[in-house]
Design a protein around this motif. Sequence first.
Motif, PDB file in Angstrom:
ATOM      1  N   UNK A 181       0.807  -1.218   0.000  1.00 13.21           N
ATOM      2  CA  UNK A 181       0.000   0.000   0.000  1.00 13.21           C
ATOM      3  C   UNK A 181       0.844   1.274   0.000  1.00 13.21           C
ATOM      4  N   UNK A 182       2.108   1.199   0.411  1.00  9.70           N
ATOM      5  CA  UNK A 182       2.961   2.387   0.460  1.00  9.70           C
ATOM      6  C   UNK A 182       3.626   2.687  -0.882  1.00  9.70           C
ATOM      7  N   UNK A 183       3.491   1.818  -1.873  1.00  5.76           N
ATOM      8  CA  UNK A 183       4.128   2.019  -3.174  1.00  5.76           C
ATOM      9  C   UNK A 183       3.450   3.149  -3.931  1.00  5.76           C
ATOM     10  N   UNK A 184       4.257   3.997  -4.563  1.00  3.64           N
ATOM     11  CA  UNK A 184       3.697   5.051  -5.405  1.00  3.64           C
ATOM     12  C   UNK A 184       3.041   4.432  -6.639  1.00  3.64           C
ATOM     13  N   UNK A 185       1.945   5.015  -7.069  1.00  2.00           N
ATOM     14  CA  UNK A 185       1.223   4.495  -8.236  1.00  2.00           C
ATOM     15  C   UNK A 185       2.121   4.576  -9.469  1.00  2.00           C
ATOM     16  N   UNK A 186       2.853   5.670  -9.602  1.00  2.00           N
ATOM     17  CA  UNK A 186       3.751   5.844 -10.751  1.00  2.00           C
ATOM     18  C   UNK A 186       4.789   4.728 -10.801  1.00  2.00           C
ATOM     19  N   UNK A 187       5.392   4.420  -9.670  1.00 10.46           N
ATOM     20  CA  UNK A 187       6.400   3.363  -9.618  1.00 10.46           C
ATOM     21  C   UNK A 187       5.782   1.993  -9.848  1.00 10.46           C
ATOM     22  N   UNK A 188       4.578   1.788  -9.353  1.00 10.05           N
ATOM     23  CA  UNK A 188       3.893   0.512  -9.551  1.00 10.05           C
ATOM     24  C   UNK A 188       3.599   0.289 -11.034  1.00 10.05           C
ATOM     25  N   UNK A 189       3.172   1.335 -11.723  1.00  9.55           N
ATOM     26  CA  UNK A 189       2.892   1.191 -13.151  1.00  9.55           C
ATOM     27  C   UNK A 189       4.171   0.930 -13.939  1.00  9.55           C
ATOM     28  N   UNK A 190       5.281   1.564 -13.517  1.00 10.41           N
ATOM     29  CA  UNK A 190       6.533   1.406 -14.247  1.00 10.41           C
ATOM     30  C   UNK A 190       7.185   0.045 -14.042  1.00 10.41           C
ATOM     31  N   UNK A 191       6.680  -0.761 -13.106  1.00 11.76           N
ATOM     32  CA  UNK A 191       7.237  -2.107 -12.937  1.00 11.76           C
ATOM     33  C   UNK A 191       6.827  -3.030 -14.079  1.00 11.76           C
ATOM     34  N   UNK A 192       5.787  -2.685 -14.802  1.00  9.44           N
ATOM     35  CA  UNK A 192       5.358  -3.508 -15.928  1.00  9.44           C
ATOM     36  C   UNK A 192       6.258  -3.240 -17.128  1.00  9.44           C
ATOM     37  N   UNK A 193       6.666  -4.309 -17.811  1.00  3.60           N
ATOM     38  CA  UNK A 193       7.526  -4.187 -18.981  1.00  3.60           C
ATOM     39  C   UNK A 193       6.756  -3.466 -20.080  1.00  3.60           C
ATOM     40  N   UNK A 194       7.323  -2.379 -20.586  1.00  6.15           N
ATOM     41  CA  UNK A 194       6.692  -1.637 -21.666  1.00  6.15           C
ATOM     42  C   UNK A 194       6.040  -0.347 -21.212  1.00  6.15           C
ATOM     43  N   UNK A 235      -1.180   7.727 -18.131  1.00 13.04           N
ATOM     44  CA  UNK A 235      -2.256   6.914 -17.550  1.00 13.04           C
ATOM     45  C   UNK A 235      -2.792   7.578 -16.291  1.00 13.04           C
ATOM     46  N   UNK A 236      -1.885   8.083 -15.443  1.00  9.56           N
ATOM     47  CA  UNK A 236      -2.321   8.720 -14.203  1.00  9.56           C
ATOM     48  C   UNK A 236      -3.115   9.995 -14.490  1.00  9.56           C
ATOM     49  N   UNK A 237      -2.701  10.755 -15.499  1.00  6.55           N
ATOM     50  CA  UNK A 237      -3.430  11.971 -15.853  1.00  6.55           C
ATOM     51  C   UNK A 237      -4.813  11.633 -16.400  1.00  6.55           C
ATOM     52  N   UNK A 238      -4.918  10.560 -17.158  1.00 12.74           N
ATOM     53  CA  UNK A 238      -6.200  10.175 -17.746  1.00 12.74           C
ATOM     54  C   UNK A 238      -7.229   9.837 -16.667  1.00 12.74           C
ATOM     55  N   UNK A 239      -6.757   9.244 -15.549  1.00 11.82           N
ATOM     56  CA  UNK A 239      -7.687   8.847 -14.489  1.00 11.82           C
ATOM     57  C   UNK A 239      -7.636   9.782 -13.279  1.00 11.82           C
ATOM     58  N   UNK A 240      -7.044  10.977 -13.457  1.00 11.09           N
ATOM     59  CA  UNK A 240      -7.004  12.015 -12.429  1.00 11.09           C
ATOM     60  C   UNK A 240      -6.407  11.504 -11.125  1.00 11.09           C
ATOM     61  N   UNK A 241      -5.219  10.888 -11.232  1.00 12.85           N
ATOM     62  CA  UNK A 241      -4.508  10.402 -10.055  1.00 12.85           C
ATOM     63  C   UNK A 241      -3.345  11.352  -9.789  1.00 12.85           C
ATOM     64  N   UNK A 242      -3.238  11.815  -8.570  1.00 11.27           N
ATOM     65  CA  UNK A 242      -2.187  12.738  -8.164  1.00 11.27           C
ATOM     66  C   UNK A 242      -0.818  12.080  -8.347  1.00 11.27           C
ATOM     67  N   UNK A 243       0.213  12.821  -8.814  1.00  9.72           N
ATOM     68  CA  UNK A 243       1.529  12.208  -9.088  1.00  9.72           C
ATOM     69  C   UNK A 243       2.171  11.525  -7.890  1.00  9.72           C
ATOM     70  N   UNK A 244       1.913  11.997  -6.661  1.00 10.47           N
ATOM     71  CA  UNK A 244       2.537  11.372  -5.489  1.00 10.47           C
ATOM     72  C   UNK A 244       1.580  10.443  -4.749  1.00 10.47           C
ATOM     73  N   UNK A 245       0.506  10.035  -5.401  1.00 13.13           N
ATOM     74  CA  UNK A 245      -0.476   9.153  -4.758  1.00 13.13           C
ATOM     75  C   UNK A 245       0.119   7.764  -4.549  1.00 13.13           C
ATOM     76  N   UNK A 246      -0.311   7.146  -3.462  1.00  9.36           N
ATOM     77  CA  UNK A 246       0.138   5.791  -3.155  1.00  9.36           C
ATOM     78  C   UNK A 246      -0.955   4.812  -3.527  1.00  9.36           C
ATOM     79  N   UNK A 247      -0.546   3.572  -3.760  1.00 10.54           N
ATOM     80  CA  UNK A 247      -1.485   2.555  -4.227  1.00 10.54           C
ATOM     81  C   UNK A 247      -2.576   2.311  -3.195  1.00 10.54           C
ATOM     82  N   UNK A 248      -2.254   2.419  -1.927  1.00 10.16           N
ATOM     83  CA  UNK A 248      -3.238   2.174  -0.882  1.00 10.16           C
ATOM     84  C   UNK A 248      -4.334   3.215  -0.813  1.00 10.16           C
TER      85      UNK A 248
END
Length: 125
Positions: A11-24, A33-46
């Motif tokens: 839950x403490x992982x940043x959404x940006x970093x979580x998305x970047x773990x996927x290859x591609x 992707x975060x801008x499309x779904x109105x997610x703050x840049x420093x938001x955490x997955x939790x």
Amino acid sequence: MVFVFGVNFPEQTLVKRALETFYGIGPKASQGIMARFHIFPWAKVGTLKNAQVLDLTAELSDMKIENDLRREVQENIRRLKDMGTYRGRRHAMGLPVRGQRTRNQITTARKLNRIERGGTGRVQM
């Protein structure tokens, strides 16, 4: 633990970093992707709501990532090798493909270009 596209993230992982773990998916794609779904840049997955997690999963399922993208890249390299292009031959020999110099770094290229021959199990150059 939050489940996004088949992967559990703390839950403490940043959404940006979580998305970047996927290859591609790199920094630009994750920002888009975060801008499309109105997610703050420093938001955490939790802190994501269930609807946002489902939206992210749906978006990732539409994209060509992970094994599909790896397979496509390997097919492109195989196609270059079969056509006999300069880039394909460089891939086959394990040498730099994009114009890098080999004058001083040839020992590294030789290490990477070793071919296993026969059934002896020994590596030859």
